[in-house]
Scaffold this active site. Sequence first.
Site, PDB file in Angstrom:
ATOM      1  N   ASP A 160      63.200 -15.699 102.876  1.00 40.78           N
ATOM      2  CA  ASP A 160      63.908 -16.402 101.803  1.00 40.78           C
ATOM      3  C   ASP A 160      63.201 -16.142 100.486  1.00 40.78           C
ATOM      4  O   ASP A 160      61.984 -15.941 100.454  1.00 40.78           O
ATOM      5  CB  ASP A 160      63.962 -17.911 102.083  1.00 40.78           C
ATOM      6  CG  ASP A 160      65.025 -18.573 101.219  1.00 40.78           C
ATOM      7  OD1 ASP A 160      66.204 -18.554 101.613  1.00 40.78           O
ATOM      8  OD2 ASP A 160      64.686 -19.055 100.125  1.00 40.78           O
ATOM      9  N   ARG A 202      73.508 -12.369 103.681  1.00 43.05           N
ATOM     10  CA  ARG A 202      73.367 -13.469 104.651  1.00 43.05           C
ATOM     11  C   ARG A 202      73.974 -13.129 106.010  1.00 43.05           C
ATOM     12  O   ARG A 202      74.497 -14.009 106.698  1.00 43.05           O
ATOM     13  CB  ARG A 202      73.999 -14.764 104.131  1.00 43.05           C
ATOM     14  CG  ARG A 202      73.276 -15.406 102.968  1.00 43.05           C
ATOM     15  CD  ARG A 202      72.088 -16.233 103.460  1.00 43.05           C
ATOM     16  NE  ARG A 202      71.315 -16.695 102.312  1.00 43.05           N
ATOM     17  CZ  ARG A 202      71.446 -17.900 101.752  1.00 43.05           C
ATOM     18  NH1 ARG A 202      72.290 -18.767 102.247  1.00 43.05           N
ATOM     19  NH2 ARG A 202      70.716 -18.225 100.718  1.00 43.05           N
TER      20      ARG A 202
HETATM   21  O1  CP3 Z   1      70.841 -12.014 103.625  1.00 43.23           O
HETATM   22  C1  CP3 Z   1      70.172 -12.225 104.650  1.00 43.23           C
HETATM   23  O2  CP3 Z   1      70.708 -12.331 105.783  1.00 43.23           O
HETATM   24  C2  CP3 Z   1      68.665 -12.228 104.564  1.00 43.23           C
HETATM   25  C3  CP3 Z   1      68.024 -13.488 104.467  1.00 43.23           C
HETATM   26  C4  CP3 Z   1      68.176 -14.301 103.202  1.00 43.23           C
HETATM   27  C5  CP3 Z   1      68.206 -15.715 103.224  1.00 43.23           C
HETATM   28  N1  CP3 Z   1      68.185 -16.168 101.946  1.00 43.23           N
HETATM   29  C6  CP3 Z   1      68.210 -16.557 104.438  1.00 43.23           C
HETATM   30  C7  CP3 Z   1      68.634 -17.954 104.340  1.00 43.23           C
HETATM   31  C8  CP3 Z   1      68.227 -13.910 101.869  1.00 43.23           C
HETATM   32  C9  CP3 Z   1      68.290 -12.524 101.270  1.00 43.23           C
HETATM   33  C10 CP3 Z   1      68.209 -15.096 101.079  1.00 43.23           C
HETATM   34  C11 CP3 Z   1      68.206 -15.100  99.620  1.00 43.23           C
HETATM   35  C12 CP3 Z   1      68.276 -16.365  98.888  1.00 43.23           C
HETATM   36  N2  CP3 Z   1      67.747 -17.555  99.236  1.00 43.23           N
HETATM   37  C13 CP3 Z   1      68.864 -16.496  97.613  1.00 43.23           C
HETATM   38  C14 CP3 Z   1      69.466 -15.367  96.820  1.00 43.23           C
HETATM   39  C15 CP3 Z   1      70.817 -14.999  97.277  1.00 43.23           C
HETATM   40  C16 CP3 Z   1      71.853 -16.051  97.058  1.00 43.23           C
HETATM   41  O3  CP3 Z   1      72.381 -16.541  98.072  1.00 43.23           O
HETATM   42  O4  CP3 Z   1      72.171 -16.357  95.896  1.00 43.23           O
HETATM   43  C17 CP3 Z   1      68.723 -17.834  97.226  1.00 43.23           C
HETATM   44  C18 CP3 Z   1      69.224 -18.441  95.938  1.00 43.23           C
HETATM   45  C19 CP3 Z   1      68.007 -18.501  98.260  1.00 43.23           C
HETATM   46  C20 CP3 Z   1      67.564 -19.908  98.272  1.00 43.23           C
HETATM   47  C21 CP3 Z   1      68.168 -20.662  99.391  1.00 43.23           C
HETATM   48  N3  CP3 Z   1      67.842 -20.480 100.711  1.00 43.23           N
HETATM   49  C22 CP3 Z   1      69.142 -21.674  99.303  1.00 43.23           C
HETATM   50  C23 CP3 Z   1      69.781 -22.171  98.023  1.00 43.23           C
HETATM   51  C24 CP3 Z   1      69.410 -22.091 100.603  1.00 43.23           C
HETATM   52  C25 CP3 Z   1      70.292 -23.225 101.035  1.00 43.23           C
HETATM   53  C26 CP3 Z   1      71.717 -22.866 101.024  1.00 43.23           C
HETATM   54  C27 CP3 Z   1      72.164 -22.557 102.421  1.00 43.23           C
HETATM   55  O5  CP3 Z   1      72.841 -21.528 102.600  1.00 43.23           O
HETATM   56  O6  CP3 Z   1      71.845 -23.350 103.294  1.00 43.23           O
HETATM   57  C28 CP3 Z   1      68.618 -21.279 101.469  1.00 43.23           C
HETATM   58  C29 CP3 Z   1      68.577 -21.362 102.938  1.00 43.23           C
HETATM   59  C30 CP3 Z   1      68.799 -20.086 103.688  1.00 43.23           C
HETATM   60  N4  CP3 Z   1      68.265 -18.865 103.384  1.00 43.23           N
HETATM   61  C31 CP3 Z   1      69.533 -19.963 104.893  1.00 43.23           C
HETATM   62  C32 CP3 Z   1      69.425 -18.631 105.304  1.00 43.23           C
HETATM   63  C33 CP3 Z   1      69.989 -18.014 106.540  1.00 43.23           C
HETATM   64  C34 CP3 Z   1      70.218 -21.095 105.604  1.00 43.23           C
HETATM   65  C35 CP3 Z   1      69.145 -21.961 106.215  1.00 43.23           C
HETATM   66  C36 CP3 Z   1      69.456 -22.442 107.586  1.00 43.23           C
HETATM   67  O7  CP3 Z   1      69.484 -21.672 108.565  1.00 43.23           O
HETATM   68  O8  CP3 Z   1      69.625 -23.671 107.685  1.00 43.23           O
END
Ligand code: CP3
Length: 354
Positions: free
Chosen positions: A83, A33
């Site tokens: 994502d 992230r």
């Molecule tokens: O790592 C990186 O920088 C690359 C981008 C990336 C994102 N999500 C961007 C993101 C990657 C590799 C993911 C993987 C992801 N997404 C996983 C597996 C890794 C982990 O964290 O366990 C999962 C389970 C998701 C599903 C997901 N996406 C959730 C549960 C959420 C909400 C939680 C949160 O942090 O807000 C997201 C949103 C998300 N994916 C954000 C980002 C930058 C935040 C969204 C925003 O900008 O509002």
Amino acid sequence: MPAAAPASAPVQKTILRALAGETLATPPIWMMRQAGRYLPEYRATRAQAGDFLSLCYNPELAAEVTLQPIRRYGFDAAILFADILLVPQALGADLWFVTGEGPRLSTISDQSGFDALKPASAIHDTLSPIYETVKILSRELPAETTLIGFAGAPWTVATYMIAGRGTPDQGPAHAMREGAPEAFDALIARITEATIDYLSMQIEAGAEVVKIFDSWAGSLKGDAFRRYALEPAREITAALKARHPGIPVIAFPREAGEGYIGFGRATGADCVAIDNSVSPEWAAEHVQKDGCVQGNLASSHMVTGGQALVDDTQRVVRAFHKGPHIFNLGHGITPDADPENVALMIETVRNFRD
Ligand code: CP3
């Protein structure tokens, strides 16, 4: 006489060297992230895009946020900005994000829910902008920076498709696994097939490594872990390596505990990413003995900082420094993290001397 290597032979990127099994004096570093809300420049670009999904599907802006942490910190790898839930959307699930709460999807609980999904071959209609982001990045990244593509592992993706949201114990997915096993197995197979095609397209577009995120692997035990965490990772890795010989794969069966032992060998993955519920010394002894590992500093240090951050960063580097290692957090950095603490972590890793 063997020809000497030409003096101008390019030095291979550090991440690729570690993935090939080389022990480096300083471990290469990137951060889960790393493009995210803790960075003001990310928040500005996301506002420009409108919302999170619009950002994911806008190749220019998604490439921009991928590059931001590379410019700011000089990480050794960039991870594609996208994502894991875009694959369910491409298979026909409804997907939206509720600000401050997280993802929401339409739910699947039985055969009829599965039957409504699109075939794996349809995913590229939705996901083609992601391949465009990868193409932009492979042109624009610095020569020394490795580009990592990724997807969610079938079990983790299925937990969201079944429950329609993140759940503390993945209860709905376990219920379907036990109550409608044929539909559940069909769903895992459909996600596996889509994931192979999705990652394959990322590789064709320029991804040099792919990572499979199984964030909820820890809730699978015993035979279920073998069937739904290990076996899909093995199948995806084998298919990708057959199509793209030599492509390195990082597997992340988060919170697998004892399940980490032998996971690399059993799946064919080149590197096992470790979360911070196990100690780095334990992981060095039981997992790194088989090859490259990635991890595993607690992401909470990015919020709290200070001497504890320095001490724990040094501990992780020291524990893994006799074998191939990619430094990373044990899970993604959180929005409340201080960007200064990230700089301190990187400086500590790069200045480490045993
Ligand atoms: O790592 C990186 O920088 C690359 C981008 C990336 C994102 N999500 C961007 C993101 C990657 C590799 C993911 C993987 C992801 N997404 C996983 C597996 C890794 C982990 O964290 O366990 C999962 C389970 C998701 C599903 C997901 N996406 C959730 C549960 C959420 C909400 C939680 C949160 O942090 O807000 C997201 C949103 C998300 N994916 C954000 C980002 C930058 C935040 C969204 C925003 O900008 O509002």
